[in-house]
Enzyme design. Structure first.
Site, PDB file in Angstrom:
ATOM      1  N   LYS A  13       0.839  -1.215   0.000  1.00 45.79           N
ATOM      2  CA  LYS A  13       0.000   0.000   0.000  1.00 45.79           C
ATOM      3  C   LYS A  13       0.867   1.256   0.000  1.00 45.79           C
ATOM      4  CE  LYS A  13      -2.012  -1.086   3.908  1.00 45.79           C
ATOM      5  NZ  LYS A  13      -1.315  -2.355   4.226  1.00 45.79           N
ATOM      6  N   ARG A  89     -10.106   0.616   8.237  1.00 49.15           N
ATOM      7  CA  ARG A  89      -9.621  -0.717   8.578  1.00 49.15           C
ATOM      8  C   ARG A  89     -10.620  -1.503   9.411  1.00 49.15           C
ATOM      9  NH1 ARG A  89      -3.770   0.108   8.601  1.00 49.15           N
ATOM     10  NH2 ARG A  89      -2.804  -1.766   9.338  1.00 49.15           N
ATOM     11  N   ARG A 128      11.865  -5.189   5.078  1.00 46.00           N
ATOM     12  CA  ARG A 128      11.503  -3.779   4.874  1.00 46.00           C
ATOM     13  C   ARG A 128      12.282  -2.832   5.785  1.00 46.00           C
ATOM     14  NH1 ARG A 128       5.638  -1.674   5.520  1.00 46.00           N
ATOM     15  NH2 ARG A 128       5.831  -2.688   7.531  1.00 46.00           N
ATOM     16  N   ARG A 172      -0.642  -8.793  13.228  1.00 45.35           N
ATOM     17  CA  ARG A 172      -1.212  -7.844  12.254  1.00 45.35           C
ATOM     18  C   ARG A 172      -1.965  -8.581  11.153  1.00 45.35           C
ATOM     19  NH1 ARG A 172       4.136  -5.166  10.866  1.00 45.35           N
ATOM     20  NH2 ARG A 172       3.035  -4.124   9.184  1.00 45.35           N
TER      21      ARG A 172
HETATM   22  P1  AP5 Z   1       4.861  -1.509   1.860  1.00 44.47           P
HETATM   23  O1  AP5 Z   1       4.528  -0.675   0.670  1.00 44.47           O
HETATM   24  O2  AP5 Z   1       5.590  -0.895   2.994  1.00 44.47           O
HETATM   25  O3  AP5 Z   1       3.544  -2.289   2.360  1.00 44.47           O
HETATM   26  P2  AP5 Z   1       2.273  -1.747   3.155  1.00 44.47           P
HETATM   27  O4  AP5 Z   1       1.074  -2.430   2.573  1.00 44.47           O
HETATM   28  O5  AP5 Z   1       2.275  -0.278   3.226  1.00 44.47           O
HETATM   29  O6  AP5 Z   1       2.586  -2.429   4.565  1.00 44.47           O
HETATM   30  P3  AP5 Z   1       2.438  -1.832   6.040  1.00 44.47           P
HETATM   31  O7  AP5 Z   1       3.197  -2.770   6.928  1.00 44.47           O
HETATM   32  O8  AP5 Z   1       2.768  -0.399   6.073  1.00 44.47           O
HETATM   33  O9  AP5 Z   1       0.923  -2.063   6.256  1.00 44.47           O
HETATM   34  P4  AP5 Z   1       0.175  -2.024   7.590  1.00 44.47           P
HETATM   35  O10 AP5 Z   1      -1.220  -1.959   7.139  1.00 44.47           O
HETATM   36  O11 AP5 Z   1       0.510  -3.161   8.496  1.00 44.47           O
HETATM   37  O12 AP5 Z   1       0.786  -0.774   8.341  1.00 44.47           O
HETATM   38  P5  AP5 Z   1       0.221   0.671   8.654  1.00 44.47           P
HETATM   39  O13 AP5 Z   1       1.337   1.596   8.633  1.00 44.47           O
HETATM   40  O14 AP5 Z   1      -0.992   0.960   7.852  1.00 44.47           O
HETATM   41  O15 AP5 Z   1       5.713  -2.768   1.303  1.00 44.47           O
HETATM   42  C1  AP5 Z   1       6.270  -3.722   2.191  1.00 44.47           C
HETATM   43  C2  AP5 Z   1       7.653  -4.142   1.669  1.00 44.47           C
HETATM   44  O16 AP5 Z   1       7.497  -4.808   0.417  1.00 44.47           O
HETATM   45  C3  AP5 Z   1       8.606  -2.967   1.397  1.00 44.47           C
HETATM   46  O17 AP5 Z   1       9.905  -3.346   1.778  1.00 44.47           O
HETATM   47  C4  AP5 Z   1       8.524  -2.741  -0.118  1.00 44.47           C
HETATM   48  O18 AP5 Z   1       9.750  -2.233  -0.641  1.00 44.47           O
HETATM   49  C5  AP5 Z   1       8.217  -4.149  -0.634  1.00 44.47           C
HETATM   50  N1  AP5 Z   1       7.324  -4.138  -1.795  1.00 44.47           N
HETATM   51  C6  AP5 Z   1       6.170  -3.420  -1.926  1.00 44.47           C
HETATM   52  N2  AP5 Z   1       5.600  -3.681  -3.111  1.00 44.47           N
HETATM   53  C7  AP5 Z   1       6.394  -4.578  -3.738  1.00 44.47           C
HETATM   54  C8  AP5 Z   1       6.332  -5.235  -5.007  1.00 44.47           C
HETATM   55  N3  AP5 Z   1       5.293  -5.012  -5.853  1.00 44.47           N
HETATM   56  N4  AP5 Z   1       7.318  -6.097  -5.338  1.00 44.47           N
HETATM   57  C9  AP5 Z   1       8.350  -6.324  -4.490  1.00 44.47           C
HETATM   58  N5  AP5 Z   1       8.478  -5.726  -3.278  1.00 44.47           N
HETATM   59  C10 AP5 Z   1       7.508  -4.866  -2.907  1.00 44.47           C
HETATM   60  O19 AP5 Z   1      -0.287   0.476  10.162  1.00 44.47           O
HETATM   61  C11 AP5 Z   1       0.615   0.215  11.200  1.00 44.47           C
HETATM   62  C12 AP5 Z   1      -0.152   0.099  12.509  1.00 44.47           C
HETATM   63  O20 AP5 Z   1      -0.777   1.360  12.817  1.00 44.47           O
HETATM   64  C13 AP5 Z   1      -1.292  -0.926  12.527  1.00 44.47           C
HETATM   65  O21 AP5 Z   1      -0.847  -2.217  12.839  1.00 44.47           O
HETATM   66  C14 AP5 Z   1      -2.183  -0.335  13.621  1.00 44.47           C
HETATM   67  O22 AP5 Z   1      -1.663  -0.625  14.895  1.00 44.47           O
HETATM   68  C15 AP5 Z   1      -2.057   1.170  13.411  1.00 44.47           C
HETATM   69  N6  AP5 Z   1      -3.090   1.687  12.484  1.00 44.47           N
HETATM   70  C16 AP5 Z   1      -2.882   2.215  11.237  1.00 44.47           C
HETATM   71  N7  AP5 Z   1      -4.040   2.565  10.666  1.00 44.47           N
HETATM   72  C17 AP5 Z   1      -5.016   2.256  11.556  1.00 44.47           C
HETATM   73  C18 AP5 Z   1      -6.437   2.346  11.517  1.00 44.47           C
HETATM   74  N8  AP5 Z   1      -7.083   2.822  10.438  1.00 44.47           N
HETATM   75  N9  AP5 Z   1      -7.120   1.928  12.611  1.00 44.47           N
HETATM   76  C19 AP5 Z   1      -6.492   1.441  13.691  1.00 44.47           C
HETATM   77  N10 AP5 Z   1      -5.151   1.310  13.788  1.00 44.47           N
HETATM   78  C20 AP5 Z   1      -4.425   1.697  12.719  1.00 44.47           C
HETATM   79 MG    MG Z   2       2.478   1.120   4.789  1.00 39.57          MG
END
Ligand code: AP5
Ligand code: MG
Length: 214
Positions: A13, A89, A128, A172
């Site tokens: 994402k 979410r 990552r 997660r």
């Molecule tokens: P990346 O692009 O970083 O993936 P992502 O989907 O953004 O993963 P996140 O871990 O950020 O998602 P998340 O939903 O767990 O975290 P968030 O920050 O929202 O890619 C991952 C890796 O793969 C990278 O190294 C990249 O280089 C590689 N990659 C990407 N695409 C690729 C491809 N096509 N090919 C090869 N490699 C690739 O949330 C974190 C925490 O915050 C949650 O756990 C929760 O505690 C809290 N939180 C956030 N939002 C909310 C909400 N709405 N409600 C409640 N709590 C929340």
């Molecule tokens: Mg992310």
């Protein structure tokens, strides 16, 4: 463009949101990124959020919805459009977002569900690294920085996220299946959802997202 990117942790994402926002000038709104900035700045919200994030749990709906509603109402977001990454979410967040956007008269362009098998997701999260300043995303194998340990974009240190530990990743993923998968159904039921194969390389995923929005 007013887009929601939805999908499990590590599916890509943030990577796609960065491509879309830099190339199309759309405002990126990542709830996770906003929380991480609050944690870094040691605000009350940051302290509260961290107590959940470090265990891989969701931050409570009330504070999350309030925080995102405030961002969505910023004039620049209205002007440029937005890419929501990580929000909504829960079905409660999705209902709240529907109300906010209706009240603002800002219909969504679409909702894209990024999809990949769990073993690939775990591999992506295990390597990552992210920039502490600008949030640029790297991977030890797929996308290493030019200079080890430093961001290509702004030269700041890059680090492994505290919630990218094996046990927290498992939690997660569990929460995604239990609590966020119904949000995908929420948009499917409204005929707004397109599923995109996120196992492809980032440029192919990017092209598929644009195609989905045509
Ligand atoms: P990346 O692009 O970083 O993936 P992502 O989907 O953004 O993963 P996140 O871990 O950020 O998602 P998340 O939903 O767990 O975290 P968030 O920050 O929202 O890619 C991952 C890796 O793969 C990278 O190294 C990249 O280089 C590689 N990659 C990407 N695409 C690729 C491809 N096509 N090919 C090869 N490699 C690739 O949330 C974190 C925490 O915050 C949650 O756990 C929760 O505690 C809290 N939180 C956030 N939002 C909310 C909400 N709405 N409600 C409640 N709590 C929340
Ligand atoms: Mg992310």
């Amino acid at each position: 463009m007013r887009l929601i990117l939805i999908g499990p942790p590590g599916v890509g994402k943030g990577t796609q949101s960065a491509l879309l926002s830099s190339r199309l000038g759309v405002f990126p709104l990542s709830s996770g990124e906003i929380f991480r900035k609050e944690i870094e700045a040691q605000t009350d919200l940051g302290r509260l959020a961290n107590s959940y994030i470090k265990h891989g749990e969701l931050v409570p709906n009330g504070v999350t919805i309030e925080m995102m509603a405030k961002r969505l109402r910023e004039p620049e977001v209205r002007k440029k459009g937005f890419i929501l990454d990580g929000f909504p979410r829960t079905t409660r967040q999705a209902d709240a977002l529907d109300e906010i956007l209706e009240e603002m008269d800002l219909p969504l362009s679409g909702v894209v569900s990024l999809e990949a098998p769990e073993e690939l997701i775990v591999r992506r999260l295990s390597g990552r690294m992210g920039c502490t300043q600008c949030g640029a995303i790297y991977h030890s194998i797929n996308k290493p920085p030019r200079r080890e340990g430093f961001c290509d974009v702004c030269n700041s240190p890059i680090v492994v996220r505290s919630d990218d530990q094996p046990e927290t990743i498992r939690e997660r993923l569990r929460i995604f299946k239990e609590t966020t998968a119904p949000v995908v159904e929420h948009y499917q039921a409204k005929s707004m959802l397109t599923r995109v194969d996120s196992t492809q390389d980032p440029e192919e995923v990017y092209a598929a997202i644009l195609n989905a929005l045509k």
